[in-house]
Design a protein around this motif. Structure first.
Motif, PDB file in Angstrom:
ATOM      1  N   ALA A   1       0.816  -1.226   0.000  1.00  0.00           N
ATOM      2  CA  ALA A   1       0.000   0.000   0.000  1.00  0.00           C
ATOM      3  C   ALA A   1       0.847   1.272   0.000  1.00  0.00           C
ATOM      4  N   LEU A   2       2.163   1.123  -0.081  1.00  0.00           N
ATOM      5  CA  LEU A   2       3.040   2.292   0.044  1.00  0.00           C
ATOM      6  C   LEU A   2       3.266   3.032  -1.273  1.00  0.00           C
ATOM      7  N   THR A   3       2.864   2.439  -2.410  1.00  0.00           N
ATOM      8  CA  THR A   3       3.193   3.032  -3.715  1.00  0.00           C
ATOM      9  C   THR A   3       2.789   4.498  -3.845  1.00  0.00           C
ATOM     10  N   PRO A   4       1.548   4.885  -3.564  1.00  0.00           N
ATOM     11  CA  PRO A   4       1.196   6.305  -3.741  1.00  0.00           C
ATOM     12  C   PRO A   4       1.992   7.227  -2.827  1.00  0.00           C
ATOM     13  N   HIS A   5       2.319   6.744  -1.642  1.00  0.00           N
ATOM     14  CA  HIS A   5       3.098   7.557  -0.709  1.00  0.00           C
ATOM     15  C   HIS A   5       4.539   7.722  -1.210  1.00  0.00           C
ATOM     16  N   ILE A   6       5.109   6.655  -1.784  1.00  0.00           N
ATOM     17  CA  ILE A   6       6.455   6.739  -2.346  1.00  0.00           C
ATOM     18  C   ILE A   6       6.485   7.750  -3.484  1.00  0.00           C
ATOM     19  N   HIS A   7       5.479   7.744  -4.334  1.00  0.00           N
ATOM     20  CA  HIS A   7       5.421   8.701  -5.444  1.00  0.00           C
ATOM     21  C   HIS A   7       5.283  10.146  -4.931  1.00  0.00           C
ATOM     22  N   ARG A   8       4.455  10.335  -3.927  1.00  0.00           N
ATOM     23  CA  ARG A   8       4.266  11.684  -3.381  1.00  0.00           C
ATOM     24  C   ARG A   8       5.553  12.209  -2.739  1.00  0.00           C
ATOM     25  N   LEU A   9       6.232  11.346  -1.985  1.00  0.00           N
ATOM     26  CA  LEU A   9       7.457  11.761  -1.308  1.00  0.00           C
ATOM     27  C   LEU A   9       8.608  11.931  -2.294  1.00  0.00           C
ATOM     28  N   ALA A  10       8.607  11.148  -3.355  1.00  0.00           N
ATOM     29  CA  ALA A  10       9.628  11.318  -4.397  1.00  0.00           C
ATOM     30  C   ALA A  10       9.495  12.700  -5.033  1.00  0.00           C
TER      31      ALA A  10
ATOM     32  N   LEU B   1      12.700   8.928 -10.145  1.00  0.00           N
ATOM     33  CA  LEU B   1      13.055   8.743  -8.730  1.00  0.00           C
ATOM     34  C   LEU B   1      12.031   7.855  -8.041  1.00  0.00           C
ATOM     35  N   ALA B   2      10.745   8.107  -8.291  1.00  0.00           N
ATOM     36  CA  ALA B   2       9.684   7.298  -7.678  1.00  0.00           C
ATOM     37  C   ALA B   2       9.778   5.844  -8.120  1.00  0.00           C
ATOM     38  N   GLU B   3      10.080   5.622  -9.400  1.00  0.00           N
ATOM     39  CA  GLU B   3      10.198   4.247  -9.909  1.00  0.00           C
ATOM     40  C   GLU B   3      11.381   3.519  -9.267  1.00  0.00           C
ATOM     41  N   LEU B   4      12.495   4.226  -9.096  1.00  0.00           N
ATOM     42  CA  LEU B   4      13.663   3.602  -8.467  1.00  0.00           C
ATOM     43  C   LEU B   4      13.396   3.309  -6.995  1.00  0.00           C
TER      44      LEU B   4
END
Length: 360
Positions: free
Chosen positions: A260-269, A315-318
């Motif tokens: 469930a972390l994907t959207p948060h990783i994209h936002r923080l990236a 960055l988000a993808e990495l």
């Protein structure tokens, strides 16, 4: 010719945030004070010395602190006030040297090899600084005086609170011999267990293995602990040290599973990328993903590539790919995620460091 040893002071304020609160509110003096917001997601920013015998320390969950000491007084942090006091203390430092390297609001290294205040020694300087802090801020500080940063930092903790400890060049070996290896900066619990498996529990015992043995087992870190075990630390005090990373992190209202972390990783990236682009001419090749589990275990995964990320999306993808390197049980829940770029350097530096390697 061998250069004369440096004279380094490490000044560390005593329970800084909590002490400021007790200074400004006399009703808190002598009571266990916990600087933290109340709530299920809050962590302790600082604990007064009266709170510490109950087992309360910074970074622990505030709810646990409340269970350990129900009579503790919880005070929300006021960082504007703490920064103002920190600036006062910094001005005191500047009376003695221009070589000041702040580590945080409440601690700093000072190089007093060449004094501007006319005092006879580094020890006298440290005492004068502590006295001025007490007189001008009504707070106490501890200090370590030594030939390098590594030793000064350890020494400042030796007579806490409100104390001073001096390690002269001739005393280095004796000072370190019985020191637990866990006191060496960078030796965390995992490394400590690895060293204990080699029957190494003190810094004196850490001198037994050769440099080759330590490098074979621990790589570059092996060389570092070989040097520290002998009291060697050539790092200068850096008054204008430039930030070497940018990052963004978030603590969730509810613990989340890994998927469930994907959207948060994209936002923080996106936030981390915006932080990087504000530093014109600076580039970073290392992508870092930070996670903290529901039981407060912190882990990081990182990747360094020959070419830096070219956009927030990349960055988000990495960072998302680094998530796949997390091998915790499927039921693990996470309370925090962070995305960062480390190893910031100028574009010219980047051009001559174009080699590929991965780190875990």
């Amino acid at each position: 010719m061998t250069a004369p040893p440096r004279k380094i002071i490490h000044v560390d304020m005593d329970a800084f945030y909590a002490s400021v609160e007790q200074r400004d509110d006399p009703s808190l003096r002598g009571r266990p004070v916990v600087v933290a917001w109340r709530g299920a997601r809050s962590v302790v920013c600082a604990a007064s010395y009266e709170a510490r015998p109950f087992g309360i320390h910074s970074a622990m969950p505030a709810l646990r602190a409340e269970r350990l000491c129900p009579q503790a007084v919880f005070v929300p942090p006021d960082f504007t006030r703490y920064r103002a006091v920190s600036a006062q203390i910094r001005e005191i430092f500047s009376r003695h040297t221009a070589l000041i390297e702040p580590l945080s609001l409440d601690e700093a290294y000072l190089d007093v090899s060449e004094l501007r205040s006319g005092l006879p020694s580094a020890t006298a300087t440290a005492e004068a600084i502590r006295a001025a802090i007490r007189e001008e801020t009504q707070l106490t500080a501890s200090a370590g005086v030594a030939p390098n940063k590594f030793l000064a930092k350890i020494a400042s903790d030796h007579r806490k609170p409100d104390g001073i400890f001096v390690v002269r060049p001739s005393q280095v070996e004796d000072f370190l011999r019985e020191l637990p290896v866990g006191r060496v900066p960078g030796v965390g619990k995992v490394m400590q267990r690895k060293l204990e498996a080699l029957d190494i529990r003190t810094v004196g015992e850490l001198r037994r293995p050769s440099l080759d043995e330590l490098e074979q087992r621990f790589g570059r870190w092996g060389r570092r602990i070989y040097e520290l075990a002998r009291g060697v630390d050539e790092r200068p005090v850096e008054p204008h040290r430039e930030r070497v990373q940018v990052s963004a992190e978030d603590t969730f209202a509810e613990d989340l599973p890994l998927e469930a972390l994907t959207p948060h990783i994209h936002r923080l990236a996106e936030k981390a990328w915006n932080g990087l682009t504000s530093k014109q001419g600076r580039i970073a090749r290392t992508v870092v993903l930070k996670l903290k589990t529901a039981d407060f275990q912190t882990m990081t995964r990182s990747l360094t590539r020959a070419t830096p990320p070219s956009s927030a999306q990349e960055l988000a993808e990495l960072a998302g790919a680094l998530r796949e390197r997390v091998n915790e049980p499927a039921h693990t829940r996470y309370r925090l995620v962070g995305v960062g770029l480390a190893g910031l350097m100028d574009e010219g530096e980047m051009a001559i460091q174009g080699q590929l390697f991965d780190t875990f």
